[in-house]
Design a protein around this motif. Structure first.
Motif, PDB file in Angstrom:
ATOM      1  N   VAL A  10       0.855  -1.196   0.000  1.00  0.00           N
ATOM      2  CA  VAL A  10       0.000   0.000   0.000  1.00  0.00           C
ATOM      3  C   VAL A  10       0.888   1.243   0.000  1.00  0.00           C
ATOM      4  O   VAL A  10       1.507   1.566   1.016  1.00  0.00           O
ATOM      5  N   ALA A  12       3.312   4.000  -2.905  1.00  0.00           N
ATOM      6  CA  ALA A  12       4.470   3.891  -3.798  1.00  0.00           C
ATOM      7  C   ALA A  12       5.474   5.010  -3.549  1.00  0.00           C
ATOM      8  O   ALA A  12       5.906   5.698  -4.468  1.00  0.00           O
ATOM      9  N   ALA A  15       9.457   3.468   0.502  1.00  0.00           N
ATOM     10  CA  ALA A  15       9.231   2.187   1.182  1.00  0.00           C
ATOM     11  C   ALA A  15       8.498   1.206   0.270  1.00  0.00           C
ATOM     12  O   ALA A  15       8.938   0.064   0.069  1.00  0.00           O
ATOM     13  N   GLY A  35      -1.884   5.753  -4.254  1.00  0.00           N
ATOM     14  CA  GLY A  35      -2.552   7.006  -4.578  1.00  0.00           C
ATOM     15  C   GLY A  35      -1.789   7.672  -5.718  1.00  0.00           C
ATOM     16  O   GLY A  35      -0.794   7.125  -6.203  1.00  0.00           O
ATOM     17  N   GLY A  40       6.005   9.447  -3.719  1.00  0.00           N
ATOM     18  CA  GLY A  40       5.744   9.901  -2.346  1.00  0.00           C
ATOM     19  C   GLY A  40       6.365  11.243  -2.018  1.00  0.00           C
ATOM     20  O   GLY A  40       6.636  12.068  -2.892  1.00  0.00           O
ATOM     21  N   ILE A  48      18.177  16.336  -2.897  1.00  0.00           N
ATOM     22  CA  ILE A  48      18.536  15.253  -1.967  1.00  0.00           C
ATOM     23  C   ILE A  48      20.061  15.151  -1.928  1.00  0.00           C
ATOM     24  O   ILE A  48      20.699  15.046  -2.983  1.00  0.00           O
ATOM     25  N   CYS A 109       2.743   1.073   3.433  1.00  0.00           N
ATOM     26  CA  CYS A 109       3.812   2.056   3.164  1.00  0.00           C
ATOM     27  C   CYS A 109       3.178   3.380   2.770  1.00  0.00           C
ATOM     28  O   CYS A 109       3.647   4.038   1.848  1.00  0.00           O
ATOM     29  N   TYR A 110       2.091   3.757   3.432  1.00  0.00           N
ATOM     30  CA  TYR A 110       1.323   4.904   2.918  1.00  0.00           C
ATOM     31  C   TYR A 110       1.701   6.237   3.560  1.00  0.00           C
ATOM     32  O   TYR A 110       1.011   7.249   3.357  1.00  0.00           O
ATOM     33  N   CYS A 133       5.671  23.308   2.318  1.00  0.00           N
ATOM     34  CA  CYS A 133       7.055  22.836   2.201  1.00  0.00           C
ATOM     35  C   CYS A 133       7.992  24.005   1.943  1.00  0.00           C
ATOM     36  O   CYS A 133       8.206  24.396   0.799  1.00  0.00           O
ATOM     37  N   THR A 135      11.182  24.105   2.341  1.00  0.00           N
ATOM     38  CA  THR A 135      12.377  23.658   1.620  1.00  0.00           C
ATOM     39  C   THR A 135      12.139  23.683   0.112  1.00  0.00           C
ATOM     40  O   THR A 135      13.018  24.061  -0.653  1.00  0.00           O
ATOM     41  N   GLY A 274       8.543   2.671   6.872  1.00  0.00           N
ATOM     42  CA  GLY A 274       8.778   4.077   6.544  1.00  0.00           C
ATOM     43  C   GLY A 274       8.046   5.040   7.457  1.00  0.00           C
ATOM     44  O   GLY A 274       7.811   4.776   8.641  1.00  0.00           O
ATOM     45  N   SER A 287      13.160   4.561   4.869  1.00  0.00           N
ATOM     46  CA  SER A 287      11.942   3.957   4.308  1.00  0.00           C
ATOM     47  C   SER A 287      12.310   2.848   3.326  1.00  0.00           C
ATOM     48  O   SER A 287      11.709   1.769   3.330  1.00  0.00           O
TER      49      SER A 287
HETATM   50  C1  LIG Z   1      10.101  18.783   1.960  1.00  0.00           C
HETATM   51  C2  LIG Z   1      10.715  17.471   2.309  1.00  0.00           C
HETATM   52  C3  LIG Z   1      12.061  17.291   2.116  1.00  0.00           C
HETATM   53  C4  LIG Z   1      12.650  16.064   2.442  1.00  0.00           C
HETATM   54  N1  LIG Z   1      13.994  15.909   2.230  1.00  0.00           N
HETATM   55  C5  LIG Z   1      14.554  14.712   2.473  1.00  0.00           C
HETATM   56  C6  LIG Z   1      15.947  14.509   2.201  1.00  0.00           C
HETATM   57  O1  LIG Z   1      16.652  15.400   1.757  1.00  0.00           O
HETATM   58  N2  LIG Z   1      16.463  13.271   2.457  1.00  0.00           N
HETATM   59  C7  LIG Z   1      15.707  12.255   2.973  1.00  0.00           C
HETATM   60  O2  LIG Z   1      16.234  11.150   3.160  1.00  0.00           O
HETATM   61  N3  LIG Z   1      14.392  12.428   3.251  1.00  0.00           N
HETATM   62  C8  LIG Z   1      13.805  13.632   3.012  1.00  0.00           C
HETATM   63  N4  LIG Z   1      12.478  13.824   3.301  1.00  0.00           N
HETATM   64  C9  LIG Z   1      11.728  12.729   3.954  1.00  0.00           C
HETATM   65  C10 LIG Z   1      11.307  11.684   2.940  1.00  0.00           C
HETATM   66  O3  LIG Z   1      10.668  12.312   1.831  1.00  0.00           O
HETATM   67  C11 LIG Z   1      10.355  10.679   3.590  1.00  0.00           C
HETATM   68  O4  LIG Z   1      10.972  10.117   4.717  1.00  0.00           O
HETATM   69  C12 LIG Z   1       9.987   9.574   2.615  1.00  0.00           C
HETATM   70  O5  LIG Z   1       9.305  10.105   1.500  1.00  0.00           O
HETATM   71  C13 LIG Z   1       9.089   8.528   3.278  1.00  0.00           C
HETATM   72  O6  LIG Z   1       8.821   7.528   2.351  1.00  0.00           O
HETATM   73  P1  LIG Z   1       7.574   6.542   2.567  1.00  0.00           P
HETATM   74  O7  LIG Z   1       7.616   5.587   1.424  1.00  0.00           O
HETATM   75  O8  LIG Z   1       7.598   6.002   3.943  1.00  0.00           O
HETATM   76  O9  LIG Z   1       6.259   7.452   2.466  1.00  0.00           O
HETATM   77  P2  LIG Z   1       5.808   8.527   1.375  1.00  0.00           P
HETATM   78  O10 LIG Z   1       6.956   9.051   0.610  1.00  0.00           O
HETATM   79  O11 LIG Z   1       4.950   9.488   2.109  1.00  0.00           O
HETATM   80  O12 LIG Z   1       4.899   7.691   0.360  1.00  0.00           O
HETATM   81  C14 LIG Z   1       3.573   7.339   0.674  1.00  0.00           C
HETATM   82  C15 LIG Z   1       2.893   6.726  -0.557  1.00  0.00           C
HETATM   83  O13 LIG Z   1       1.626   6.191  -0.160  1.00  0.00           O
HETATM   84  C16 LIG Z   1       0.599   6.604  -1.056  1.00  0.00           C
HETATM   85  N5  LIG Z   1      -0.670   6.575  -0.314  1.00  0.00           N
HETATM   86  C17 LIG Z   1      -1.081   7.371   0.696  1.00  0.00           C
HETATM   87  N6  LIG Z   1      -2.279   6.959   1.171  1.00  0.00           N
HETATM   88  C18 LIG Z   1      -2.622   5.866   0.453  1.00  0.00           C
HETATM   89  C19 LIG Z   1      -3.744   4.985   0.460  1.00  0.00           C
HETATM   90  N7  LIG Z   1      -4.759   5.131   1.323  1.00  0.00           N
HETATM   91  N8  LIG Z   1      -3.790   3.987  -0.451  1.00  0.00           N
HETATM   92  C20 LIG Z   1      -2.779   3.802  -1.326  1.00  0.00           C
HETATM   93  N9  LIG Z   1      -1.674   4.604  -1.374  1.00  0.00           N
HETATM   94  C21 LIG Z   1      -1.609   5.626  -0.498  1.00  0.00           C
HETATM   95  C22 LIG Z   1       1.070   7.983  -1.537  1.00  0.00           C
HETATM   96  O14 LIG Z   1       0.448   8.327  -2.774  1.00  0.00           O
HETATM   97  C23 LIG Z   1       2.583   7.729  -1.689  1.00  0.00           C
HETATM   98  O15 LIG Z   1       2.839   7.107  -2.923  1.00  0.00           O
HETATM   99  C24 LIG Z   1      11.862  15.021   2.973  1.00  0.00           C
HETATM  100  C25 LIG Z   1      10.490  15.209   3.160  1.00  0.00           C
HETATM  101  C26 LIG Z   1       9.915  16.423   2.829  1.00  0.00           C
HETATM  102  C27 LIG Z   1       8.454  16.622   3.022  1.00  0.00           C
END
Ligand SMILES: Cc1cc2nc3c(=O)[nH]c(=O)nc-3n(C[C@H](O)[C@H](O)[C@H](O)COP(=O)(O)OP(=O)(O)OC[C@H]3O[C@@H](n4cnc5c(N)ncnc54)[C@H](O)[C@@H]3O)c2cc1C
Length: 313
Positions: A10, A12, A15, A35, A40, A48, A109-110, A133, A135, A274, A287
């Motif tokens: 769950v 993309a 993670a 989504g 993400g 990065i 992984c949402y 955001c 940044t 994640g 993640s």
């Molecule tokens: C402005 C900013 C700058 C950053 N800079 C850095 C950096 O320089 N270096 C670094 O390492 N990290 C950075 N981060 C942190 C990093 O982006 C996150 O830690 C990382 O994206 C987390 O990945 P994730 O896969 O856990 O979740 P996410 O990236 O949040 O992915 C979640 C996914 O789940 C999907 N989703 C949500 N709800 C549902 C649902 N109900 N059903 C199906 N799909 C769903 C979304 O569409 C998305 O595809 C930054 C974050 C931000 C906001």
């Protein structure tokens, strides 16, 4: 007939896409449900610098993840997962596009959602002067008057970052004491371009097509003030939603999903990775690493090669 998978992933982001690479390479029948934001939150940054072996825009890194994930044969569906429940040893995953699928294991992984201000103008001006955001969007406000809402590190650091670009920055915090590190707050206090408004909350964002003003209220005196600004940055934190897996997971004091070192939740076969989890450092590389662990462990779970005594917190 309802389709049955070995693994449903769950989300993309870093993670989910990493879990898809590992799950696909293990030849598990995998469905990646996501989504619209493929890649993400990493897509939110254009710079990065801390992902090993890669330095550059976040979206480009995530495009590589996405291409690699697709290569290993996961089926992909763009849909939101509405609910995960457990029936007769299988997970039922309900999709927003209608219908549901069954799976032997599920990897959550949402990620998390940004907390909303809940004030008039928020939806209308999102992306039209209102940003969540600093940044990402600070460079769009050279010589403009801006406001940052939030008293944590993101808010205060955001104000400092903006002060390097904008003409003026109001830093708005609802309490009199900041949650941010004292050193960072001191830097903000000594930055002439930053005006700090404590005990102050935003009430409304106003404008025509783009942000033109922010109305704020002093919570002690009740006094309203109209700040003429072209940019508003909301840095008030994140919310982790767990209603879709209610009863299947434990959560910590801030609502994040509790996992063990194998990314297992309290329900066998249900994993979380994640930003959605209790793991303290929210970073792309972390993640991705958790996605790999989850898929490897799901493989053991699905194929029955997991010793039962391994299932311990
Ligand atoms: C402005 C900013 C700058 C950053 N800079 C850095 C950096 O320089 N270096 C670094 O390492 N990290 C950075 N981060 C942190 C990093 O982006 C996150 O830690 C990382 O994206 C987390 O990945 P994730 O896969 O856990 O979740 P996410 O990236 O949040 O992915 C979640 C996914 O789940 C999907 N989703 C949500 N709800 C549902 C649902 N109900 N059903 C199906 N799909 C769903 C979304 O569409 C998305 O595809 C930054 C974050 C931000 C906001």
């Amino acid at each position: 007939m309802v389709e049955t998978y070995d693994v449903v992933i769950v989300g993309a982001g870093a993670a989910g896409l990493t879990a898809a690479i590992y799950s696909g390479r293990k030849a598990l029948k995998t469905l990646l449900v996501t989504g619209p934001n493929i890649g993400g939150e990493t897509n939110s940054t254009n710079d990065i610098r801390n992902y090993p072996g890669y330095e550059g825009p976040g979206p480009d890194l995530m495009k590589r993840f996405w291409e690699q994930a697709k290569k290993w044969g996961s089926e992909v569906r763009e849909s939101l997962v509405l609910k995960v429940s457990r029936n007769d040893g299988l997970f039922n995953v309900e999709l927003s596009e209608g219908g549901s699928v069954l799976s032997r294991s599920v990897i959550l992984c949402y990620g998390r959602e940004r907390r909303k201000l809940g004030i008039p103008g928020e939806d209308k001006f999102f992306g039209r002067g209102l940003s969540t955001c600093t940044t990402c969007d600070a460079p769009l406000f050279p010589d403009k008057i801006t406001a940052v809402i939030g008293g944590g590190n993101s808010g205060v650091e955001g104000a400092l970052e903006l002060a390097r670009i904008a003409k003026k920055v109001y830093l708005i915090h609802r309490r009199d004491k900041f949650r941010a590190d004292e050193v960072t707050v001191e830097k903000a206090r000594s930055e002439p371009k930053i005006e700090i408004l404590t005990d102050t909350v935003p009430v409304e964002i106003k404008g025509d097509k783009f942000v033109e003003a922010l109305i704020v209220k002093n919570v002690k005196t009740g006094e309203l003030r109209e700040l003429e600004v072209q940019g508003v940055f909301s840095e008030i934190g994140w919310v982790t939603r767990t209603d879709m897996v209610e009863g299947l997971v434990e959560t910590n004091e801030v609502g994040e999903i509790v996992v063990d070192k194998f990314t297992r939740t309290k329900t066998p076969g249900l994993y979380a990775c994640g930003d959605v989890t209790c793991i303290p450092y929210k970073q792309t590389v972390i993640s991705a690493g958790m996605g790999a662990i989850a898929a490897l462990d799901a493989y053991k779970f699905v194929t029955g090669s997991q010793a039962s005594d391994e299932y311990s917190k």
